[in-house]
Design an enzyme around this catalytic site. Sequence first.
Site, PDB file in Angstrom:
ATOM      1  N   SER A   1       5.008   1.556  -2.433  1.00  0.00           N
ATOM      2  CA  SER A   1       3.920   1.865  -1.508  1.00  0.00           C
ATOM      3  C   SER A   1       3.724   0.703  -0.541  1.00  0.00           C
ATOM      4  O   SER A   1       3.995  -0.452  -0.881  1.00  0.00           O
ATOM      5  CB  SER A   1       2.615   2.081  -2.288  1.00  0.00           C
ATOM      6  OG  SER A   1       1.523   2.116  -1.393  1.00  0.00           O
TER       7      SER A   1
ATOM      8  N   LYS B   1       3.362  -1.324  -8.008  1.00  0.00           N
ATOM      9  CA  LYS B   1       4.296  -0.969  -6.930  1.00  0.00           C
ATOM     10  C   LYS B   1       5.074  -2.195  -6.448  1.00  0.00           C
ATOM     11  O   LYS B   1       6.231  -2.079  -6.028  1.00  0.00           O
ATOM     12  CB  LYS B   1       3.543  -0.311  -5.770  1.00  0.00           C
ATOM     13  CG  LYS B   1       2.914   1.040  -6.130  1.00  0.00           C
ATOM     14  CD  LYS B   1       3.957   2.081  -6.476  1.00  0.00           C
ATOM     15  CE  LYS B   1       3.382   3.472  -6.623  1.00  0.00           C
ATOM     16  NZ  LYS B   1       4.404   4.464  -6.982  1.00  0.00           N
TER      17      LYS B   1
ATOM     18  N   ASN C   1       9.497   9.089  -8.640  1.00  0.00           N
ATOM     19  CA  ASN C   1       8.383   9.382  -7.730  1.00  0.00           C
ATOM     20  C   ASN C   1       7.029   9.431  -8.429  1.00  0.00           C
ATOM     21  O   ASN C   1       6.000   9.181  -7.803  1.00  0.00           O
ATOM     22  CB  ASN C   1       8.667  10.725  -7.030  1.00  0.00           C
ATOM     23  CG  ASN C   1       7.448  11.286  -6.349  1.00  0.00           C
ATOM     24  OD1 ASN C   1       7.057  10.839  -5.278  1.00  0.00           O
ATOM     25  ND2 ASN C   1       6.801  12.264  -6.986  1.00  0.00           N
TER      26      ASN C   1
ATOM     27  N   SER D   1       5.894  18.222  -9.277  1.00  0.00           N
ATOM     28  CA  SER D   1       5.091  19.447  -9.270  1.00  0.00           C
ATOM     29  C   SER D   1       4.256  19.622  -8.003  1.00  0.00           C
ATOM     30  O   SER D   1       3.845  20.734  -7.683  1.00  0.00           O
ATOM     31  CB  SER D   1       4.189  19.492 -10.510  1.00  0.00           C
ATOM     32  OG  SER D   1       3.342  18.374 -10.552  1.00  0.00           O
TER      33      SER D   1
ATOM     34  N   TYR E   1      -2.587  -0.763  -9.132  1.00  0.00           N
ATOM     35  CA  TYR E   1      -1.615   0.031  -8.365  1.00  0.00           C
ATOM     36  C   TYR E   1      -0.686  -0.874  -7.550  1.00  0.00           C
ATOM     37  O   TYR E   1       0.537  -0.709  -7.563  1.00  0.00           O
ATOM     38  CB  TYR E   1      -2.381   0.993  -7.452  1.00  0.00           C
ATOM     39  CG  TYR E   1      -1.526   1.948  -6.663  1.00  0.00           C
ATOM     40  CD1 TYR E   1      -0.988   3.096  -7.261  1.00  0.00           C
ATOM     41  CD2 TYR E   1      -1.263   1.734  -5.312  1.00  0.00           C
ATOM     42  CE1 TYR E   1      -0.211   3.982  -6.531  1.00  0.00           C
ATOM     43  CE2 TYR E   1      -0.490   2.616  -4.570  1.00  0.00           C
ATOM     44  CZ  TYR E   1       0.028   3.744  -5.181  1.00  0.00           C
ATOM     45  OH  TYR E   1       0.799   4.617  -4.455  1.00  0.00           O
TER      46      TYR E   1
ATOM     47  N   ALA F   1       0.003  -4.031  -8.019  1.00  0.00           N
ATOM     48  CA  ALA F   1       0.867  -4.821  -8.911  1.00  0.00           C
ATOM     49  C   ALA F   1       2.012  -3.959  -9.429  1.00  0.00           C
ATOM     50  O   ALA F   1       3.171  -4.407  -9.492  1.00  0.00           O
ATOM     51  CB  ALA F   1       0.052  -5.377 -10.078  1.00  0.00           C
TER      52      ALA F   1
END
Length: 249
Positions: free
Chosen positions: A144, A161, A92, A15, A157, A159
């Site tokens: 990332s 990724k 994503n 979106s 975050y 962990a």
Amino acid sequence: MSTDAKRVVVITGGSRGIGRTIALRMAGADTKIYFNYSGQSSTDAEATIKLIADAGGSAWAARVDVASRPDVENFFNKIVEECGRVDVLVNNAGITMDGLLVRMKEEDWDRVMAINLKGAFNCMQAVAKTMMKQRAGRIINMTSVVAVMGNAGQANYTASKAGLIGLTKTAARELAPRGITVNAVSPGFIDTPMTAVLPEKVKEAMLAQIPLGRFGQTEDVAEVVAFLASDNASYITGQVVHVNGGMYM
Ligand code: NAP
């Protein structure tokens, strides 16, 4: 939406931000784009659909939380019923809920893992059998730069990724015999609504770490995703492609 197009591309979190640009980049007369989002408002999703339509493509969106297995299964069932195939899945969708390790709330850990890591697992599992039957498919997972560098304040975050990189490599090994490639794209600091909210001091500190001296644009990431989804990338699997201006080498 017509069902006679050739290629079916599913993008989670299309979106806005990177997902929207990927959807726009991959849209075209011979492609159907399906994407999801989870927020209450459909305004951003409708804007993405309009941008794609204005460029001559077609897209359909649904409010589907990737953390919900039943909702994800229904989403993919609908797509397969409609098109009979899924050629590309781009995982994503992602969120941040930052906080220092010692203070991080359990629910913030759980929510980030549920969306960023389990959400990708849910979608990969929902699509794998279809791609296996096709003996073809492309899966691209959005990780990332901080997955490999670490980042203070992002235990959950980073962990999630880093986990996504492991998931990518295992899925690449399991699915390669069926002609399916699985890769990860690892953006650095990209100019999106996710990063727009960061304090100026944090942005300045990030910029100082980027040899190319600028933040990335969503197009920088979308180009790599489009390449990995293309026929030209048929011999690439299990890889992490970094798009970070040299921030991590
Ligand atoms: P963004 O602007 O915040 O967009 C995130 C997208 O994901 C939105 O469409 C959002 O829609 C959707 N989403 C969030 N939670 C969801 C859920 N539970 N189910 C389905 N959709 C959901 O983020 P972005 O910056 O474009 O980031 C996109 C991806 O790149 C993320 O995985 C992010 O971790 C990764 N990444 C970004 C950067 C960066 O610098 N921006 C760097 C490295 C990696 P709703 O809010 O409506 O759900």
